[in-house]
Design a protein around this motif. Structure first.
Motif, PDB file in Angstrom:
ATOM      1  N   ALA A 147       0.832  -1.200   0.000  1.00 43.78           N
ATOM      2  CA  ALA A 147       0.000   0.000   0.000  1.00 43.78           C
ATOM      3  C   ALA A 147       0.869   1.253   0.000  1.00 43.78           C
ATOM      4  O   ALA A 147       2.042   1.218   0.368  1.00 43.78           O
ATOM      5  CB  ALA A 147      -0.913  -0.007   1.216  1.00 43.78           C
ATOM      6  N   GLY A 148       0.269   2.359  -0.382  1.00 42.16           N
ATOM      7  CA  GLY A 148       0.987   3.624  -0.374  1.00 42.16           C
ATOM      8  C   GLY A 148       0.040   4.803  -0.298  1.00 42.16           C
ATOM      9  O   GLY A 148      -0.583   5.161  -1.291  1.00 42.16           O
TER      10      GLY A 148
ATOM     11  N   ALA B  26      -7.587  15.876  10.333  1.00 38.04           N
ATOM     12  CA  ALA B  26      -7.074  16.127   8.989  1.00 38.04           C
ATOM     13  C   ALA B  26      -5.593  16.467   8.996  1.00 38.04           C
ATOM     14  O   ALA B  26      -4.817  15.965   8.176  1.00 38.04           O
ATOM     15  CB  ALA B  26      -7.872  17.256   8.333  1.00 38.04           C
ATOM     16  N   GLU B  27      -5.169  17.335   9.925  1.00 37.10           N
ATOM     17  CA  GLU B  27      -3.759  17.735   9.912  1.00 37.10           C
ATOM     18  C   GLU B  27      -2.837  16.587  10.308  1.00 37.10           C
ATOM     19  O   GLU B  27      -1.710  16.498   9.825  1.00 37.10           O
ATOM     20  CB  GLU B  27      -3.537  18.955  10.805  1.00 37.10           C
ATOM     21  CG  GLU B  27      -3.659  18.728  12.286  1.00 37.10           C
ATOM     22  CD  GLU B  27      -3.356  19.984  13.095  1.00 37.10           C
ATOM     23  OE1 GLU B  27      -3.251  21.076  12.490  1.00 37.10           O
ATOM     24  OE2 GLU B  27      -3.218  19.877  14.325  1.00 37.10           O
ATOM     25  N   ASN B  28      -3.299  15.690  11.172  1.00 34.54           N
ATOM     26  CA  ASN B  28      -2.503  14.502  11.480  1.00 34.54           C
ATOM     27  C   ASN B  28      -2.470  13.552  10.300  1.00 34.54           C
ATOM     28  O   ASN B  28      -1.438  12.931  10.021  1.00 34.54           O
ATOM     29  CB  ASN B  28      -3.073  13.799  12.711  1.00 34.54           C
ATOM     30  CG  ASN B  28      -2.590  14.389  14.009  1.00 34.54           C
ATOM     31  OD1 ASN B  28      -1.536  14.022  14.521  1.00 34.54           O
ATOM     32  ND2 ASN B  28      -3.358  15.330  14.547  1.00 34.54           N
ATOM     33  N   TYR B  29      -3.582  13.416   9.594  1.00 36.05           N
ATOM     34  CA  TYR B  29      -3.639  12.466   8.487  1.00 36.05           C
ATOM     35  C   TYR B  29      -2.755  12.902   7.317  1.00 36.05           C
ATOM     36  O   TYR B  29      -2.039  12.071   6.738  1.00 36.05           O
ATOM     37  CB  TYR B  29      -5.088  12.300   8.011  1.00 36.05           C
ATOM     38  CG  TYR B  29      -5.306  11.099   7.126  1.00 36.05           C
ATOM     39  CD1 TYR B  29      -5.585   9.844   7.691  1.00 36.05           C
ATOM     40  CD2 TYR B  29      -5.207  11.178   5.744  1.00 36.05           C
ATOM     41  CE1 TYR B  29      -5.760   8.740   6.900  1.00 36.05           C
ATOM     42  CE2 TYR B  29      -5.376  10.064   4.947  1.00 36.05           C
ATOM     43  CZ  TYR B  29      -5.660   8.843   5.531  1.00 36.05           C
ATOM     44  OH  TYR B  29      -5.827   7.738   4.730  1.00 36.05           O
TER      45      TYR B  29
ATOM     46  N   PRO C 270      -1.205   0.081  10.129  1.00 32.80           N
ATOM     47  CA  PRO C 270      -1.438   0.779   8.857  1.00 32.80           C
ATOM     48  C   PRO C 270      -2.637   1.712   8.850  1.00 32.80           C
ATOM     49  O   PRO C 270      -2.803   2.472   7.895  1.00 32.80           O
ATOM     50  CB  PRO C 270      -1.639  -0.376   7.873  1.00 32.80           C
ATOM     51  CG  PRO C 270      -2.128  -1.513   8.702  1.00 32.80           C
ATOM     52  CD  PRO C 270      -1.429  -1.369  10.017  1.00 32.80           C
ATOM     53  N   THR C 271      -3.454   1.696   9.894  1.00 33.18           N
ATOM     54  CA  THR C 271      -4.668   2.496   9.894  1.00 33.18           C
ATOM     55  C   THR C 271      -4.380   3.983   9.722  1.00 33.18           C
ATOM     56  O   THR C 271      -5.162   4.703   9.109  1.00 33.18           O
ATOM     57  CB  THR C 271      -5.460   2.285  11.204  1.00 33.18           C
ATOM     58  OG1 THR C 271      -5.267   0.951  11.671  1.00 33.18           O
ATOM     59  CG2 THR C 271      -6.931   2.545  10.994  1.00 33.18           C
ATOM     60  N   GLY C 272      -3.260   4.459  10.241  1.00 39.28           N
ATOM     61  CA  GLY C 272      -2.940   5.869  10.131  1.00 39.28           C
ATOM     62  C   GLY C 272      -2.155   6.244   8.896  1.00 39.28           C
ATOM     63  O   GLY C 272      -1.883   7.435   8.664  1.00 39.28           O
ATOM     64  N   ALA C 273      -1.746   5.261   8.086  1.00 42.35           N
ATOM     65  CA  ALA C 273      -1.016   5.497   6.828  1.00 42.35           C
ATOM     66  C   ALA C 273       0.267   6.296   7.060  1.00 42.35           C
ATOM     67  O   ALA C 273       0.557   7.255   6.346  1.00 42.35           O
ATOM     68  CB  ALA C 273      -1.918   6.203   5.810  1.00 42.35           C
TER      69      ALA C 273
END
Length: 394
Positions: free
Chosen positions: A45-46, A384-387, A295-298
């Motif tokens: 994934a990416g 949003a800013e963390n993601y 991986p949930t937080g990418a």
């Protein structure tokens, strides 16, 4: 052989670091146990943060990414049969989420390194590190079981060889502290041949377990289901997978999941891990060698990119002006970001997954958290800013 920086591992961290050093006139050699074909054909994934995309463009390897990547302005949280969009582009002042598979990033970086004369020693065997607390540490390996032993004498070594590589264990156990959390669930991931079911990623929290809708290309989609990490793929027929996905992604607005032939399945466990410090003597760890996130937080590839930007700056200061202070603070600088990413990844994971140990009280708290995130602008901005990635602190 002699080089300035010896790099173990041709993953995102190692390749990015090598190219950053090349652009600053610093020599490096990469030692990698896998073949080029194995690296480029392992599908992973990416999801790229805005800062990672900006970096790849800045170092001249973003051409294919800009043509083939998927630039999303948001993502959706699905719970209680309703979809809620987090508009990250608007909430973060114009930043995007970019979906571009990790193996495609690796193809671009390998091509760039080889075109500029970079040295990558593929298919190295029995890699070991020596004299890390001296001024001339070295990497020892051989290519092929009948090959001669080779030593690369370095000024510094960058351990970018992942969780199972030899770099981290080369730090004496008494000199490192390892923090770890294992999660009681895993992801069953599938690749399917089908058009996209949704224009953006969908993260679904359901009583039956988590599900994720992602994309790889206009023709290839990536879907995930929460499962027991000890489960056997043989227990998951195509019909069972589709039944679960449809159940967990069902909505009141009639969302339709598009099916297609499944051509790859795998189950991965989930963990959080941090090694502190990320350096010892003249060895510096980067990427998965130093930290793992669910991986949930990418965040995996993006943390690697942040690490090597800090490390490349430290090497540049050392070679340009003989300043060692910044390199000595490498762990301190990186771990501030690492722990914030660990916090966010754990937050996303525990909020969206079904845990057998959860009481009805815990389940109601999950829903309350999701309702707050999707109804409060302040909470949505924080998410949003963390993601999309916090600013890189040097």
């Amino acid at each position: 052989m002699r080089t300035q920086v010896g790099i173990i591992g041709a993953g995102p961290a190692g390749l990015l670091l090598s190219h950053l050093l090349y652009l600053q006139g610093i020599e490096s050699v990469i030692v990698e146990t896998r073949s080029r074909e194995e690296i480029e054909e392992t599908i992973r994934a990416g999801v790229l943060e805005q800062g990672t995309v900006d970096l790849l463009n800045a170092i001249g390897v973003g051409e294919r990414l800009n043509k083939e990547g998927h630039f999303h302005e948001g993502f959706e949280l699905l719970f209680q049969r309703k979809r809620h969009r987090i508009h990250v582009h608007e909430l973060t002042g114009g930043k995007y989420i970019t979906v571009y598979a990790q193996h495609e990033v690796l193809k671009d970086l390998i091509s760039a390194r080889l075109q500029t004369g970079g040295q990558i020693r593929f298919q190295a065997e029995q890699v070991s590190l020596h004299d890390l607390d001296s001024e001339r540490p070295k990497i020892r390996f051989r290519q092929g079981s009948d090959g001669e032993w080779q030593d690369i004498v370095c000024d510094f070594i960058a351990g970018c060889d992942g969780f199972h590589g030899p770099s981290r264990p080369s730090i004496p156990a008494a000199r490192r502290t390892e923090y770890q959390k294992l999660y009681p669930f895993g992801w069953l991931g599938i690749l399917i041949q089908a058009p996209s079911s949704a224009p953006e990623l969908i993260y679904a929290r359901h009583e039956r377990g988590f599900a994720l809708v992602s994309t790889r290309s206009p023709e290839i989609q990536r879907l995930y289901l929460q499962v027991d990490p000890r489960d056997d793929l043989a227990n998951w027929s195509d019909d069972r997978i589709w039944t679960e996905l449809h159940a967990r992604l069902e909505t009141d607005d009639g969302f339709q999941l598009i099916e297609g032939p499944i051509f790859q399945k795998n189950i991965v466990s989930m963990r959080s891990f941090v090694c502190d410090p990320m350096q010892y003597g003249r060895l510096f760890l980067a990427g998965d060698a130093a930290h793992i996130v669910p991986p949930t937080g990418a965040k995996g590839l993006n943390l690697a990119a942040a690490d090597v930007q800090v490390l490349a700056r430290g090497f540049s200061l050392y070679y340009r002006s003989n300043q060692r202070d910044y390199l000595d603070r490498y762990s301190e600088i990186c771990l501030r970001r690492v722990w914030k990413a660990e916090r966010f990844s754990r937050f996303m994971t525990t909020m969206l997954h079904r845990d057998e140990q959860h009481s009805p009280f815990d389940q109601r708290l999950q829903l309350a958290e999701l309702e707050y995130l999707t109804s409060s602008r302040a909470a949505s901005v924080s998410l949003a800013e963390n993601y999309v990635g916090l600013p890189l602190e040097f």
